[in-house]
Design a protein around this motif. Structure first.
Motif, short mmCIF file in Angstrom:
data_model
loop_
_atom_site.label_atom_id
_atom_site.label_comp_id
_atom_site.label_asym_id
_atom_site.label_seq_id
_atom_site.Cartn_x
_atom_site.Cartn_y
_atom_site.Cartn_z
N VAL A 204 45.47 33.47 44.86
CA VAL A 204 44.25 34.28 44.79
C VAL A 204 44.28 35.38 45.84
O VAL A 204 43.91 36.53 45.58
N PHE A 205 44.73 35.04 47.05
CA PHE A 205 44.79 36.01 48.14
C PHE A 205 45.69 37.18 47.77
O PHE A 205 45.30 38.35 47.92
N MET A 206 46.89 36.89 47.30
CA MET A 206 47.83 37.97 46.95
C MET A 206 47.31 38.80 45.78
O MET A 206 47.42 40.03 45.80
N ALA A 207 46.73 38.15 44.79
CA ALA A 207 46.22 38.88 43.64
C ALA A 207 45.10 39.83 44.05
O ALA A 207 45.08 40.99 43.63
N ASP A 208 44.16 39.35 44.87
CA ASP A 208 43.03 40.19 45.29
C ASP A 208 43.51 41.39 46.09
O ASP A 208 43.03 42.52 45.91
N ASN A 209 44.44 41.16 47.01
CA ASN A 209 44.90 42.25 47.87
C ASN A 209 45.76 43.25 47.11
O ASN A 209 45.60 44.47 47.28
#
Length: 477
Positions: free
Chosen positions: A160-165
């Motif tokens: 989720v972190f990588m996708a959002d950023n």
């Protein structure tokens, strides 16, 4: 990792650190005596005090750190930092309890070292309750279960972190400038859904988890550490500049959002799984208690300052990860990508823990010919599972809070105090100590129930479309 190693059912419990399970403190075993005098042995080629401190810091610093500004928002600008202090003290105390119980059981059983799961199992065997002694093996299984949930939860958070950023960087590409000081709203160009980004990343994560030897990840881990350190320095130097007037921020937030604070905070503090493996690898484990308290003091101060400053800087506009609030200039867009790259490589370290617990179960049930195929197949399924769970729960703040409430609270707050009671009760404990341990476990259990309920409640609410803007101040119009 050899097939014989994978078939060994006496695997250990490990958490988010480069500490390799294959490097158990065997050098001290040769000198271990069965006499009544117990001595704690370390490794001849073990880690130094500085190396252990660095490993301890790394085991507690990750995506949870960047979610603390939102956690402070959910508690209030006064209640948040005060709660982080209390939680840091309690979490550190529970780590100390675990180390004390492990030492006591090592002395009693004449063993050179114990891991988390083994410590709980032998602690239950020392209990005056015959039922607990009979079911002591379940203590180890429960710890292994929560370690699996916690570590796979970390992996879900990474998706989720990588996708959002990455999504934010791509959508803001047309509006990205070289000026990082203008407080202006940037209209993002919508691209594909963040869940499609997660599916795009999946093949790369699968290739990463095919690396079965943790030693082979040493160089990658070093690059991840450097990337995350540089990113944190850049984030700090930004959020301390031009802090708006804090008088508009509530001292104490709505009580309904406090459980979300608990989940995020305990997620960030959940480093108890690395404590015993780190101590076991030291040259001189006698120095570990001092390193533990020093390291956790540094970590608590880091959490309080970043959480408070991040909320002061962005106020009500703070997002699930502080990186999502950074200005849309090339410098800070690079910081987002750099931190994401560090998180990507850290995925393999987090994945190693559940892999060491789950894969031997399946490999031991097939012939040598199919062992490698089953090994890789299970790794693909496990990595895909973390991706699927992330797709189903694509909100970073709620994923962090849910993982923290469900599993981190059990490992960090509920189990250690109960372990102290079962370990020392038959040898005499003061009523004050027993009461203290019961209160800590009750606090962790209440946080577990309420935090899990609130996170699930927020997840089932109708989703609100995010505001496609990025501001450098909470009060930009």
């Amino acid at each position: 990792m050899s097939t014989q190693r994978l078939r060994n059912e006496d695997y250990n419990d490990y958490s988010s650190t480069e500490v390799s399970p294959s490097e158990t403190p065997s050098n001290g075993l040769d000198n271990f005596s069965n006499s009544s005098s117990y001595q704690r042995f370390g490794e001849v080629n073990g880690t130094t005090r500085l190396q252990t401190l660095i490993h301890l810091l790394k085991g507690n610093i990750g995506t949870g750190l960047l979610g603390l500004p939102l956690a402070v928002k959910n508690a209030g600008i006064l209640m948040g930092p005060l709660s982080l202090i209390v939680m840091g003290i309690v979490a550190t105390h529970c780590m100390g309890i675990l180390v004390k119980c492990a030492h006591h059981l090592c002395r009693r059983l004449q063993k050179p070292f114990l891991e988390y799961g083994d410590t709980v199992m032998y602690g239950l065997e020392a209990s005056p309750s015959s039922w607990l002694r009979t079911h002591s093996l379940w203590g180890r299984r429960i710890v292994s279960f929560f370690l699996i949930v916690t570590q796979l939860g970390f992996c879900c958070v990474y998706f989720v972190f990588m996708a959002d950023n990455f999504k934010q960087v791509v959508e803001a590409a047309n509006g990205t400038t070289n000026n990082c000081h203008n407080n202006e709203t940037v209209l993002l160009t919508p691209t594909m859904d963040s869940r499609l980004y997660m599916l795009t990343f999946l093949p790369f994560f699968v290739l990463l988890v095919f690396i079965r030897n943790l030693k082979a990840l040493t160089f990658i881990s070093m690059l991840a550490n450097i990337a995350m350190l540089v990113s944190l320095i850049m984030i700090y130097q930004h959020i301390v500049q031009g802090i708006p007037d804090p008088r508009n921020l509530p001292l104490v937030a709505n009580w309904k959002t406090y459980p979300l604070f608990f989940g995020t905070a305990i997620f960030a503090f959940e480093g108890i799984g690395v404590v015993l493996p780190l101590e076991n690898k030291m040259k001189d484990p006698r120095h570990f208690p001092g390193i533990l308290y020093l390291g956790m003091t540094i970590i608590t101060l880091l959490y309080i300052t970043l959480g408070s400053l991040g909320y002061l800087q962005y106020g009500a506009a703070v997002q699930g990860s502080l990186t999502l609030n950074l200005p849309n200039c090339w410098l800070y867009q690079s910081v987002k990508l750099l931190y994401s790259i560090g998180i990507f490589f850290t995925y393999s370290l987090q994945f190693y823990v559940p892999a060491e617990i789950i894969i031997p179960f399946f490999v031991s049930r097939v012939t040598e010919r199919w062992a490698l195929v089953v090994d890789f197949s299970v790794r693909i399924v496990m990595a895909s599972l973390t991706c699927v769970l992330a797709v189903l729960i694509p909100r970073l703040d709620l994923v962090i809070s849910l993982v923290g409430s469900v599993s981190s609270s059990a490992l960090a707050l509920i189990i250690p105090p109960l372990l102290e009671i079962t370990t020392f009760y038959s040898e005499g404990m003061s009523p004050i100590t027993i009461t203290k341990d019961i209160l800590i476990s009750c606090f962790g259990f209440v946080g577990f129930v309420v935090g899990t309920y609130q996170a699930i409640y927020e997840l089932i609410q109708p989703s609100v479309s995010p505001t496609f803007s990025n501001v450098t101040s909470a009060f930009v119009q």
